[in-house]
Design a protein around this motif. Structure first.
Motif, PDB file in Angstrom:
ATOM      1  N   SER A 106       0.843  -1.195   0.000  1.00  0.00           N
ATOM      2  CA  SER A 106       0.000   0.000   0.000  1.00  0.00           C
ATOM      3  C   SER A 106       0.875   1.240   0.000  1.00  0.00           C
ATOM      4  N   VAL A 107       0.455   2.249  -0.748  1.00  0.00           N
ATOM      5  CA  VAL A 107       1.156   3.533  -0.765  1.00  0.00           C
ATOM      6  C   VAL A 107       0.547   4.374   0.346  1.00  0.00           C
ATOM      7  N   GLY A 108       1.305   4.579   1.418  1.00  0.00           N
ATOM      8  CA  GLY A 108       0.789   5.178   2.639  1.00  0.00           C
ATOM      9  C   GLY A 108       0.474   4.086   3.646  1.00  0.00           C
ATOM     10  N   CYS A 109       0.808   4.326   4.878  1.00  0.00           N
ATOM     11  CA  CYS A 109       0.522   3.330   5.921  1.00  0.00           C
ATOM     12  C   CYS A 109       0.576   3.981   7.286  1.00  0.00           C
ATOM     13  N   CYS A 110       0.294   3.152   8.248  1.00  0.00           N
ATOM     14  CA  CYS A 110       0.522   3.505   9.649  1.00  0.00           C
ATOM     15  C   CYS A 110      -0.251   4.751  10.076  1.00  0.00           C
ATOM     16  N   GLY A 111      -1.409   4.982   9.439  1.00  0.00           N
ATOM     17  CA  GLY A 111      -2.246   6.112   9.792  1.00  0.00           C
ATOM     18  C   GLY A 111      -1.795   7.436   9.216  1.00  0.00           C
ATOM     19  N   LYS A 112      -0.753   7.413   8.353  1.00  0.00           N
ATOM     20  CA  LYS A 112      -0.250   8.657   7.781  1.00  0.00           C
ATOM     21  C   LYS A 112      -0.608   8.735   6.306  1.00  0.00           C
ATOM     22  N   TYR A 113      -1.058   9.890   5.890  1.00  0.00           N
ATOM     23  CA  TYR A 113      -1.480  10.107   4.506  1.00  0.00           C
ATOM     24  C   TYR A 113      -0.288  10.659   3.721  1.00  0.00           C
ATOM     25  N   ALA A 114       0.675   9.807   3.447  1.00  0.00           N
ATOM     26  CA  ALA A 114       1.894  10.293   2.817  1.00  0.00           C
ATOM     27  C   ALA A 114       2.699   9.144   2.241  1.00  0.00           C
TER      28      ALA A 114
END
Length: 613
Positions: free
Chosen positions: A433-441
């Protein structure tokens, strides 16, 4: 599709044609006697006016039709114009039946990998993106989540099979509709039956054939096009079938350990069969690095189909390239980073293993010698390995290499309108996935810092720990230095203290156990991949495969046939149909050659070439 439109005729006489309608409305003379005689028109004159106007419109329409027949481009004429429409996907010759097919399999490359490659811009412009046609379903006969063997067999044969099976299918699956989970019982009972591949059918039809991969040439994907075994792990038998029974024109990849006899150090064979010697006796030229591959490919390209026929090479040119004992090195390890971008030369030295683009070009040079066309399968195999290790950097560098190889094929197809390119994946790996761990980046800066794969870092860690006089005490410093060299410096906060301690404990255990390690299921390597990847903000859901649909691309002759949502077996059957080959009869020829296991005498020496003018 051509649409002719004609604007409505207009008239200026009072009470004549309605302004925007082509319907003629005659004056009602009976109720408009026109006492002043100003607009006296007889019914006959009105009728003649109507006929004249309609005749003019018909004449203009005919002019438009003739103009379209003379030149299909948009043209205009007085009163009429043409509008043409065509598909923007694929080549201009999309309706031409292909004589040759180049089939790309980007192993493990699910949708997230495309997004990562595009958004990071590390690979440059993605050559395959404009040719997206649809999606391919990936499930196998006995699972919603396929492995590479079943996935590649579906493309190679047009049939579903069980995971782990190569070139064979459950008997219940021979209807072609898929046995679904019922295939499990067939697998347990060992009820499998070989089926022909598109490569075997192409060879029987007089077409040249080739397999190119960055993995072992005996690995599951190339094996599914060139062998028939119940287990993908039987790589010694796969190598035997590739050389002795199928005699593919071009075989380029790794896996020399399955061709050398057991007496050779590093061989994985359990017998004295020397498949390299037997390949040479069958007319194969052997390449071991980029330089020898280019030289031999150039020599074969200089010859013609008539040349091979006259010298008893009835199957045409033969090139065997084995560039590593196992898989070819990751691109990120070879370059110490991401290397060349799309459109730039990926410079490998003459004594180095070739890049995927080099092997693709060499295969095209050799196979295009024939006059009947060819079938070439090209696998970007190590994208999958990076996904298994949750190593975004290693996987991305392999995507860039795949992109460069695709550009080589695209240039070839643009110059040869009877060539079809089909490109897809056998499955997704890792659930990237592009973006993870609750961060939109997506942290592209951190991604670009990586200089090595998790596989290479793990090997370095084990080597360093084994060489240390006191690994328990020296290990943490060794670990920190090796991670920093790969682009993740604990001193800069790239790696947490907890992760460093975990890696140290795992390294002590792994170095004490000894032995090698693989790309899947190896705890230390998986943890290294996680640590290398965390700052990138790229997520993974698994160290295995996932069951998501994968993108499907096509370019060139009959590329429009791959539009939409297709099962992997449908992709395989469509290629067979378009190439006009018979895999079943091709397998019968393969079976007959299986009976002749003794090496053939060396071919006669070819006559000297005429000097170049």
């Amino acid at each position: 599709r051509v649409v002719l439109t004609c604007p409505a005729p207009r008239a200026t006489m009072a009470g004549g044609l309605a302004g925007s309608s082509s319907t003629f409305q005659p004056m009602d003379i009976e109720h408009n006697p026109d006492p002043e005689g100003k607009y006296q028109l007889s019914a006959k004159r009105m009728y003649m006016a109507t006929i004249s106007i309609l005749g003019i419109c018909v004449a203009v329409l005919m002019v438009g039709i003739l103009a379209v027949m003379a030149a299909p481009k948009s043209k205009s004429s007085s009163g009429c114009h043409t509008v043409s429409s065509s598909s923007s996907s694929g080549a201009a010759s999309s309706d031409v039946k292909p004589k040759s097919i180049i089939f790309f399999i980007s192993d493990g490359m699910g949708p997230g990998y495309y997004t990562m490659a595009r958004d990071s811009a590390i690979c440059g412009e993605l050559a395959f993106e404009p040719h997206l046609m649809g999606l391919s379903k990936t499930r196998s006969a006995d699972s919603l989540v396929t492995d590479s063997a079943a996935g590649a067999t579906a493309y190679a044969t047009g049939y579903k099979t069980n995971n782990h099976v190569v070139g064979e299918v459950p008997v219940t699956d021979l209807s072609g509709e898929g046995a679904g989970v019922a295939g499990t019982s067939a697998k347990a009972a060992g009820v499998l039956r070989p089926v022909g591949t598109i490569l075997e059918g192409a060879q029987l039809a007089g077409k040249y054939t080739g397999l190119v991969t960055t993995t072992r040439i005996t690995h599951a994907t190339p094996a599914s096009f060139s062998s028939h075994v119940a287990s993908r792990d039987d790589e010694n038998e796969i190598a035997h079938q590739q050389v002795m029974s199928l005699e593919v024109n071009v075989l380029l990849g790794g896996g020399r350990q399955h061709f050398d006899p057991q007496s050779v150090p590093g061989s994985k064979r359990t017998d004295d069969l020397d498949l390299i010697a037997r390949a040479r006796s069958r007319g194969y030229k052997l390449a071991t690095d980029l330089g020898s591959m280019k030289l031999m490919a150039a020599e074969l390209k200089a010859d013609t189909a008539a040349y091979f026929a006259s010298n008893n090479h009835w199957l045409g040119p033969r090139l065997l390239g084995l560039f590593d004992a196992s898989h070819l090195p990751y691109e990120i390890d070879f370059h110490g980073g991401f290397g060349a971008k799309s459109g730039e030369a990926d410079v490998h030295g003459s004594g180095d293993p070739p890049a995927l683009e080099d092997m693709t070009q060499a295969a095209l040079d050799v196979l295009s010698v024939g006059t009947n066309g060819f079938f070439l399968m090209v696998e970007a195999g190590r994208i999958d390995h990076g996904g298994h290790a949750n190593d975004a950097g290693a996987a991305l560098a392999e995507v860039c290499a795949y992109n460069r190889a695709f550009k080589k094929a695209l240039a070839f197809a643009e110059a040869h309108p009877e060539v079809l390119i089909v490109a897809t994946s056998d499955h997704d790996t890792g659930g990237l996935s592009v973006g993870c761990c609750g961060k939109y980046a997506l942290n592209i800066t951190e991604l670009k810092k990586l200089t090595a794969s998790a596989e290479a870092v793990t090997t370095r860690i084990i080597t360093a720990y084994k060489a240390a006089t006191n690994a328990a005490a020296q290990g943490p410093a060794l670990m920190a230095g090796l991670l920093a060299a790969a682009g993740r410096d604990p001193a800069s906060g790239d790696v947490s203290g907890a992760d460093l301690s975990t890696l140290h404990a795992m390294a002590l255990k792994a170095s004490a156990e000894g032995g090698g390690h693989g790309y899947e299921g190896y705890d230390l390597q998986n943890k290294v991949g996680e640590v290398l990847n965390n700052p990138n903000l790229i997520g993974f859901t698994s160290h295995g495969h996932t069951g998501v649909d994968v993108p499907l691309f096509a370019y060139g002759a009959s590329s429009a046939r791959f539009k939409g949502f297709m099962d992997n077996t449908e992709v395989g059957r469509t290629m067979v149909e378009l190439l006009g080959v018979d895999p079943a009869m091709g397998y019968e020829a393969f079976k007959e050659r299986m009976a002749f296991d003794e090496p053939m005498p060396p071919p006669p020496s070819p006559p000297p070439r005429a000097p170049s003018l």
